[in-house]
Each structure stands twice: as structure tokens, then as C-alpha cells.
Design a protein around this motif. Structure first.
Motif, PDB file in Angstrom:
ATOM      1  N   GLY A   1      35.505  25.081  99.264  1.00  0.00           N
ATOM      2  CA  GLY A   1      34.728  25.753 100.304  1.00  0.00           C
ATOM      3  C   GLY A   1      33.251  25.877  99.975  1.00  0.00           C
ATOM      4  N   SER A   2      32.854  25.520  98.762  1.00  0.00           N
ATOM      5  CA  SER A   2      31.440  25.674  98.411  1.00  0.00           C
ATOM      6  C   SER A   2      30.604  24.570  99.055  1.00  0.00           C
ATOM      7  N   GLU A   3      29.340  24.861  99.241  1.00  0.00           N
ATOM      8  CA  GLU A   3      28.441  23.878  99.828  1.00  0.00           C
ATOM      9  C   GLU A   3      27.227  23.708  98.920  1.00  0.00           C
ATOM     10  N   THR A   4      26.812  22.478  98.759  1.00  0.00           N
ATOM     11  CA  THR A   4      25.659  22.180  97.906  1.00  0.00           C
ATOM     12  C   THR A   4      24.701  21.290  98.686  1.00  0.00           C
ATOM     13  N   GLN A   5      23.421  21.612  98.611  1.00  0.00           N
ATOM     14  CA  GLN A   5      22.387  20.741  99.173  1.00  0.00           C
ATOM     15  C   GLN A   5      21.756  19.977  98.019  1.00  0.00           C
ATOM     16  N   ILE A   6      21.708  18.677  98.146  1.00  0.00           N
ATOM     17  CA  ILE A   6      21.056  17.906  97.091  1.00  0.00           C
ATOM     18  C   ILE A   6      19.873  17.159  97.698  1.00  0.00           C
ATOM     19  N   ALA A   7      18.703  17.390  97.119  1.00  0.00           N
ATOM     20  CA  ALA A   7      17.518  16.629  97.506  1.00  0.00           C
ATOM     21  C   ALA A   7      17.275  15.598  96.415  1.00  0.00           C
ATOM     22  N   ALA A   8      17.174  14.345  96.801  1.00  0.00           N
ATOM     23  CA  ALA A   8      17.017  13.290  95.804  1.00  0.00           C
ATOM     24  C   ALA A   8      16.008  12.266  96.298  1.00  0.00           C
ATOM     25  N   LYS A   9      15.462  11.529  95.338  1.00  0.00           N
ATOM     26  CA  LYS A   9      14.511  10.489  95.720  1.00  0.00           C
ATOM     27  C   LYS A   9      15.245   9.248  96.204  1.00  0.00           C
ATOM     28  N   ARG A  10      16.441   9.012  95.635  1.00  0.00           N
ATOM     29  CA  ARG A  10      17.228   7.838  96.016  1.00  0.00           C
ATOM     30  C   ARG A  10      18.688   8.244  96.199  1.00  0.00           C
ATOM     31  N   LEU A  11      19.369   7.499  97.076  1.00  0.00           N
ATOM     32  CA  LEU A  11      20.807   7.658  97.254  1.00  0.00           C
ATOM     33  C   LEU A  11      21.470   6.351  96.843  1.00  0.00           C
ATOM     34  N   LEU A  12      22.504   6.441  95.999  1.00  0.00           N
ATOM     35  CA  LEU A  12      23.274   5.254  95.626  1.00  0.00           C
ATOM     36  C   LEU A  12      24.689   5.424  96.153  1.00  0.00           C
ATOM     37  N   ILE A  13      25.070   4.524  97.041  1.00  0.00           N
ATOM     38  CA  ILE A  13      26.412   4.569  97.632  1.00  0.00           C
ATOM     39  C   ILE A  13      27.329   3.700  96.780  1.00  0.00           C
TER      40      ILE A  13
ATOM     41  N   ASP B   1      10.710   9.058 102.478  1.00  0.00           N
ATOM     42  CA  ASP B   1      10.157   9.850 101.377  1.00  0.00           C
ATOM     43  C   ASP B   1      11.244  10.614 100.611  1.00  0.00           C
ATOM     44  N   GLY B   2      12.503  10.332 100.871  1.00  0.00           N
ATOM     45  CA  GLY B   2      13.558  10.990 100.105  1.00  0.00           C
ATOM     46  C   GLY B   2      14.792  11.236 100.952  1.00  0.00           C
ATOM     47  N   VAL B   3      15.795  11.768 100.292  1.00  0.00           N
ATOM     48  CA  VAL B   3      17.114  11.900 100.888  1.00  0.00           C
ATOM     49  C   VAL B   3      17.603  13.321 100.653  1.00  0.00           C
ATOM     50  N   THR B   4      18.227  13.923 101.648  1.00  0.00           N
ATOM     51  CA  THR B   4      18.994  15.154 101.363  1.00  0.00           C
ATOM     52  C   THR B   4      20.419  14.934 101.797  1.00  0.00           C
ATOM     53  N   VAL B   5      21.346  15.406 100.995  1.00  0.00           N
ATOM     54  CA  VAL B   5      22.745  15.364 101.404  1.00  0.00           C
ATOM     55  C   VAL B   5      23.338  16.755 101.280  1.00  0.00           C
ATOM     56  N   THR B   6      24.174  17.078 102.228  1.00  0.00           N
ATOM     57  CA  THR B   6      24.944  18.322 102.174  1.00  0.00           C
ATOM     58  C   THR B   6      26.345  17.955 101.727  1.00  0.00           C
ATOM     59  N   VAL B   7      26.809  18.653 100.699  1.00  0.00           N
ATOM     60  CA  VAL B   7      28.080  18.311 100.070  1.00  0.00           C
ATOM     61  C   VAL B   7      29.053  19.464 100.246  1.00  0.00           C
ATOM     62  N   HIS B   8      30.247  19.132 100.695  1.00  0.00           N
ATOM     63  CA  HIS B   8      31.288  20.145 100.811  1.00  0.00           C
ATOM     64  C   HIS B   8      32.362  19.904  99.766  1.00  0.00           C
ATOM     65  N   SER B   9      32.768  20.971  99.140  1.00  0.00           N
ATOM     66  CA  SER B   9      33.844  20.872  98.155  1.00  0.00           C
ATOM     67  C   SER B   9      35.119  21.451  98.772  1.00  0.00           C
ATOM     68  N   VAL B  10      36.279  20.987  98.298  1.00  0.00           N
ATOM     69  CA  VAL B  10      37.532  21.536  98.852  1.00  0.00           C
ATOM     70  C   VAL B  10      37.654  23.032  98.589  1.00  0.00           C
TER      71      VAL B  10
ATOM     72  N   ASP C   1      16.725  12.881  90.748  1.00  0.00           N
ATOM     73  CA  ASP C   1      16.135  11.573  91.048  1.00  0.00           C
ATOM     74  C   ASP C   1      17.077  10.768  91.941  1.00  0.00           C
ATOM     75  N   VAL C   2      18.343  10.717  91.550  1.00  0.00           N
ATOM     76  CA  VAL C   2      19.302   9.877  92.275  1.00  0.00           C
ATOM     77  C   VAL C   2      20.575  10.666  92.541  1.00  0.00           C
ATOM     78  N   VAL C   3      21.045  10.641  93.764  1.00  0.00           N
ATOM     79  CA  VAL C   3      22.364  11.185  94.068  1.00  0.00           C
ATOM     80  C   VAL C   3      23.294  10.006  94.315  1.00  0.00           C
TER      81      VAL C   3
END
Ligand SMILES: Cc1cc2nc3c(=O)[nH]c(=O)nc-3n(C[C@H](O)[C@H](O)[C@H](O)COP(=O)(O)OP(=O)(O)OC[C@H]3O[C@@H](n4cnc5c(N)ncnc54)[C@H](O)[C@@H]3O)c2cc1C
Ligand SMILES: *[C@@H]1O[C@H](CO)[C@@H](O)[C@H](O)[C@H]1NC(C)=O
Ligand SMILES: *[C@@H]1O[C@H](CO)[C@@H](O)[C@H](O)[C@H]1NC(C)=O
Ligand SMILES: *[C@@H]1O[C@H](CO)[C@@H](O)[C@H](O)[C@H]1NC(C)=O
Ligand SMILES: *[C@@H]1O[C@H](CO)[C@@H](O)[C@H](O)[C@H]1NC(C)=O
Ligand SMILES: *[C@@H]1O[C@H](CO)[C@@H](O)[C@H](O)[C@H]1NC(C)=O
Ligand SMILES: *[C@@H]1O[C@H](CO)[C@@H](O)[C@H](O)[C@H]1NC(C)=O
Ligand SMILES: *[C@@H]1O[C@H](CO)[C@@H](O)[C@H](O)[C@H]1NC(C)=O
Length: 474
Positions: A276-288, A265-274, A30-32
Motif C-alpha cells: 500500500g505504500s507509494e513512492t515518487q521517484i524523480a530521475a534523470k533517466r528511465l531504464l525499462i 528534462d527528466g522523469v518522474t514515476v509513481t510507484v505502488h507497492s503491494v 540518476d536512473v530509475v
């Protein structure tokens, strides 16, 4: 810390947009949330408690942001280097209580002799006299009254901030003018010592930003009218350890956003970890929940309006930690004082980059706490040199004994950009309204000190107002 399998378990849904990396782990939430400090960690728990799914992206390998703790190797006691206490404000203890963290500890103060020293030269400023206690109290009371007068406009957020033509003059005049107008100068050294130092050139900034840095909760605390709350363990980080346990694999540690697509209609973020892994997160809302500096926001597909707003904000940088140097004297605190402040001019303060204070000794190990403030161009390395030079010049000038020692930093916390501000002209041209209008645009919401104020308790209260709006329609 948490196995990759926990993330893979998450439901892969049919994304309305294409994935740039087919191999990446995919999460749907729901929220990233970006940033797991006071505001982001609280928001994560609040959202889960309200039945929402979350993922929390945190750059460090731990939650808690400015809460930095050093375990004294001799005694094992926790020494809080960043956040010192939760300043009483509204239902201050509801979050620690929710997390099962006690709020009945007390802050330890050791008696200390203060030496006023011009850190540029290392020479004492022997004829400086701090304000008399009665003058300080009277001025602080007056300052508190003024902060209370404007509190509804400023905290827990700018929800009631007036339109440009209605902004009270007191909020936009420089703090120096405000102090002169209300004869508050006897309150300034204590405010400076408590947090205002971090603002840098605070006598020149619009008064509302000094109130943000040190307003009602701090003035009440300094006057003994509000509590400074710590857990029984004395360890401010305990709260965030409990949050980490609760959130488990929903936190992606040592990770940052590398790109995003924010749409209606939504948010996707690509996340990099130190790692080296990568994660795609699809969320309805982004909270900064990080400082929205241009560097922090760069990977977040800013539009030109956002660039204009975030590009206008100016920051200082804040550093805190522990110093070990054999020349520093037990029971002494050294306060950076400009000679022009002697004997009793409480309107002049050192300019940044500077170490505001070295002292007092904490723990059993001959460790001294420091707070240092830099420009937005300073770095931990440049600030370490400022501190080393300060101590060397105090030795060279005979202010502290020569022991042939060197400066060590058992812990050096880089708190980064803090105390955002814009000019009075920007305020009068509707800057706060433009900033507030960002909430909810392209499903992006903002919490944290730039939208609220830099106190944990105020941020939690701010979230209680903001998050119900964020989840509308979820
Ligand atoms: C020395 C010092 C002492 C303080 N003392 C007190 C005190 O006694 N009481 C009090 O209430 N407040 C105190 N504060 C202020 C208070 O802690 C902060 O204002 C408050 O923590 C701000 O919370 P936040 O959530 O906005 O940001 P932060 O606490 O800074 O949290 C931001 C989080 O986001 C992470 N992050 C940053 N950039 C990224 C990125 N690009 N991607 C992912 N994650 C990122 C950070 O690692 C951090 O965990 C102090 C601050 C300092 C520096
Ligand atoms: C890499 O870091 C991510 C984010 O913290 C974590 O989820 C993942 O399990 C880690 N992968 C490995 C192989 O350790
Ligand atoms: C805290 O205070 C806010 C604002 O007054 C209120 O909306 C909220 O319900 C309170 N939260 C708790 C847990 O008491
Ligand atoms: C503080 O609270 C904890 C439980 O939350 C309790 O165990 C402890 O005895 C309390 N300490 C004091 C000094 O009241
Ligand atoms: C201003 O405050 C000081 C104490 O800080 C006091 O001595 C002085 O009388 C005050 N001046 C006026 C004009 O109120
Ligand atoms: C305090 O010092 C500043 C800068 O040197 C000066 O402008 C101001 O007039 C001084 N104030 C008093 C009351 O002496
Ligand atoms: C000592 O302080 C004086 C100013 O009081 C300064 O001129 C001088 O440079 C300092 N000496 C050293 C060795 O730092
Ligand atoms: C510091 O070192 C110098 C040269 O090595 C020596 O002469 C001096 O006595 C030492 N001072 C102290 C206080 O140890």
C-alpha cells in the motif's frame, strides 16, 4: 524487507513538477530501472559501479526474473526451473565474477528414456525416429555457420541491423523456408527442445526471431563448442541474492509503476507497492528492463509512436515448473509429438497451447520438470488445465499406468510474455529502425530480451554497449 526509513532518508529535492501525492516517499536518483531480471539487475550494478545512483522497481519479492529455483524438500538441493545455465558469450563470467559468484559448477544430467506421445490424444507415436546423431551434428554445424554469418546484425543487439532494403532475405523468410533452403531439418528437434519451442509457431516466424531464441550461444553449446556455465552451488539464483545484498534499499520489491511523466528534462514515476505504500521517484533517466508489452507499458505515459511500436509486437507465453503425479514413470521423459512427424519429418511440431515436454525426473521426490507454451491469451490456470488433461489422456490411453493419482504442481512459474516478434512485412518496412529510435527519447532507455536476446550473458553484453550511451551527460 527493507525499512521505510531507508527511503525517507533520500534527499527531497525541488521538483519542477507537482507531486500528486504529498504524503508519498520521495526519492531522487540518476536512473530509475523498472524490472530486476537478468538485464535490470545487471544494469543496476553496472550503473552503481559507474558512480550513478539508482532505484530499481521489481514486481516480485525477489530479483532474478526468469531464474526460478525450487529447493527439493527431501535433499535441500536447488532445482533450477527457469534459467538453467549462462551460455558462453563474449566475457560471460564478468558479472558473476563481479558479484563473487563462482562459475565452476556443472549441470547434472540423468540418463533418460524418451517416449514420443501425441499429447492431444495421449497415444504414443511409436514409429517416430529422432535424427541420427551424425545428421543432427552436421545440420547444427551448418545452422551455427549461418547464425555466425548474421550475428553482428542481431546480437548483442540490433545496433548494426541493416536498413529495410538491405536486410538479408534469410532473416525475413519463415524459419520453415530457411530450414528447407539449407537442409537443416535434422537440427530442429534439438533446437526445439532447447528453447525454440517457446516461440510457438516457430516454423512460420521470420528466421531472425528463431536465431534470437536459439542462435550462436545455444548452437555452440549444443555442439559442445561453448560452455553452459553454472555456479558451484548449482543455484542460478545465487547471483541475484548477491545483487540484492549489494543494492539493499535501492530495490523497491513487490512494486510496480502506477504512473509516470517522461520529459526531455527528466522523469518522474509513481510507484505502488503491494503493502500500500507509494513512492515518487524523480530521475534523470528511465531504464525499462521488462518486456514492453502494452499491459506493462500502460502506466508509462506512452505516446502514439510508442503505442504503435509496442502494439505491433506479438508474444507467446511460457510456463515452467515441476509436476508430481504417481503415474509418471521414473527415468522417462515424455515429448509432445504430432503423428505427422513419424517416422522422420522434422518440420512438424505441436501447435500452442501445449506442454512441450514432461520430464525428466529431477530431485529425489518424484518430480518431473515441464515446459509449456501458450498464446498471449493463456493464463497459468488455463495452462494447468492443459497439463492435467495431457496426463489424464495418457492414463486413459494406457500410455502410463493408472494410479488414480492427481496432478500437483510443487512450483509453477509463469514466465509471462516472451519471444516478441513482428511480421516479415513489418521488418521490411523498417520496424527495427523505428524500435531502435526509441532509445533515449524522453530520457527513456530499453534493455531486455526484446531489444537484445533472451540469454542472460547476451543481455549483460548488450548492457555494456547500451549503458555508456545512457549515462552520457549524466
Ligand atoms: C523456462 C526458461 C528457461 C530459460 N533458460 C535460460 C537459460 O538457461 N539461460 C539463459 O541465459 N536464459 C534462459 N532463459 C531466458 C532468460 O532468462 C531471459 O530471456 C532473460 O532472463 C530475460 O531477462 P530480462 O531482464 O529481459 O527479463 P526478465 O528476466 O523477465 O526480468 C524482468 C523482471 O521484471 C519484473 N517485472 C515484470 N513486469 C514488471 C512491472 N510491470 N514492473 C516491475 N517489474 C516487473 C519481473 O518480475 C522480472 O524480475 C530462460 C527462460 C525461461 C522462461
Ligand atoms: C512497502 O514496500 C516498499 C517497497 O518494497 C518498502 O520500501 C517499504 O518499506 C514497505 N513499507 C512497509 C511499511 O513495510
Ligand atoms: C565485456 O565486453 C565488452 C564488449 O567487448 C567490453 O566493452 C567490456 O569492457 C567488457 N567488460 C568486462 C568487464 O570485461
Ligand atoms: C569452485 O570455485 C570456488 C570458489 O569460487 C572454490 O571454492 C571451489 O573449490 C571450486 N570448485 C571446483 C570444483 O573447482
Ligand atoms: C540433407 O541432410 C540429410 C541429413 O540430415 C542428408 O542425409 C541429405 O543428404 C541432405 N540432403 C542434401 C540435398 O544435402
Ligand atoms: C512433413 O509434414 C508436413 C505437414 O504434414 C508436410 O507438409 C510436409 O510435406 C512433410 N515433409 C516431408 C518431407 O514429408
Ligand atoms: C486414445 O487415443 C486415440 C487416438 O490414438 C484417441 O482417438 C482416443 O480419444 C484416445 N482415448 C482416450 C480415452 O483419450
Ligand atoms: C482406482 O479407483 C477405482 C475406483 O475407486 C478402483 O476401482 C481402482 O482399482 C483404482 N485403481 C488403482 C490403480 O488404484
Amino acid at each position: 524487507m527493507f525499512g521505510r526509513k531507508n527511503l525517507v532518508r533520500a534527499y527531497v529535492w525541488v521538483l519542477p513538477w507537482s507531486l500528486s501525492q504529498a504524503s508519498a516517499t520521495v526519492l531522487s536518483r540518476d536512473v530509475v530501472i523498472v524490472g530486476g531480471g537478468a538485464s535490470g539487475a545487471h544494469a543496476a550494478v553496472w550503473l552503481r559501479d559507474h558512480g550513478k545512483t539508482i532505484a530499481l522497481i521489481e514486481k516480485q519479492n525477489t530479483l532474478g526474473g526468469h531464474t526460478a529455483v525450487y529447493k527439493d524438500p527431501l535433499t535441500g538441493h536447488p532445482l533450477n526451473i527457469g534459467v538453467q545455465a549462462w551460455m558462453e558469450y563474449l566475457n560471460t563470467t564478468s558479472f558473476p565474477t563481479r558479484m563473487g559468484v563462482s562459475t565452476n559448477g556443472s549441470m547434472a544430467f540423468a540418463p533418460v528414456t524418451t517416449k514420443y506421445v501425441d499429447f492431444r490424444t495421449g497415444s504414443p507415436v511409436p514409429n517416430y525416429i529422432p535424427p541420427a546423431a551424425a545428421d543432427n551434428t552436421a545440420a547444427l554445424k551448418k545452422y551455427l555457420e549461418l547464425c555466425e554469418k548474421y550475428a553482428d546484425l542481431l546480437i548483442p543487439g540490433f545496433f548494426n541491423f541493416p536498413s529495410p532494403s538491405m536486410i538479408p532475405e534469410d532473416l525475413t523468410i519463415s524459419f520453415g523456408e530457411f530450414v528447407a533452403k539449407y537442409n537443416l531439418s535434422a537440427a530442429v528437434p534439438k533446437l526445439y527442445d532447447a528453447t525454440v519451442m517457446g516461440v510457438g509457431d516457430f516454423m512460420s516466424v521470420p528466421t531472425m526471431y528463431v536465431m534470437q531464441a536459439s542462435g550462436v550461444p545455444m548452437a555452440r553449446g549444443l555442439l559442445g563448442l561453448g560452455r553452459a556455465i553454472v555456479p558451484a552451488s548449482g543455484n542460478l539464483h545465487e547471483l541475484y541474492e548477491r545483487v540484492a545484498d549489494l543494492l539493499g534499499p535501492d530495490v523497491l520489491y513487490s512494486s510496480t509503476v502506477s504512473s509516470s511523466t517522461r520529459k526531455d528534462d527528466g522523469v518522474t514515476v509513481t510507484v505502488h507497492s503491494v503493502n500500500g505504500s507509494e513512492t515518487q521517484i524523480a530521475a534523470k533517466r528511465l531504464l525499462i528492463a521488462i518486456e514492453p508489452t502494452m499491459t506493462n507499458m500502460a502506466p508509462l505515459d506512452m505516446d502514439s509512436n510508442e503505442e504503435q511500436i509496442f502494439g505491433t509486437m506479438k508474444y507467446t507465453t511460457v510456463y515452467a515448473g515441476l509436476i508430481k503425479h504417481p503415474s509418471l514413470e521414473k527415468g522417462t521423459a515424455y515429448v509432445n509429438t504430432v503423428p505427422a512427424a513419424a517416422p522422420s519429418n522434422y518440420s512438424v511440431y505441436p501447435s500452442i497451447a501445449q506442454v512441450g515436454k514432461i520430464g525428466q525426473q529431477v530431485g529425489a521426490n518424484g518430480l518431473f520438470v515441464f515446459t509449456a507454451v501458450g498464446t498471449d491469451g493463456d493464463t497459468p490456470e488455463s495452462m494447468k488445465r492443459v497439463i492435467e488433461k495431457t496426463i489424464d489422456s495418457m492414463v486413459a490411453n494406457g500410455t502410463i499406468p493408472d494410479t488414480n493419482g492427481t496432478t500437483n504442481f510443487p512450483i509453477f512459474a509463469d514466465h509471462g510474455m516472451m519471444h516478441s516478434r513482428v511480421s516479415a512485412e513489418e521488418l521490411k518496412s523498417g520496424f527495427i529502425q523505428r524500435q531502435l529510435a526509441l532509445q533515449g527519447k524522453r530520457n527513456t532507455w530499453y534493455t531486455g530480451a526484446v531489444f537484445s536476446t533472451g540469454y542472460s550473458t547476451v543481455l549483460w553484453a548488450y548492457n555494456e554497449v547500451l549503458l555508456p550511451k545512457l549515462i552520457e551527460g549524466l
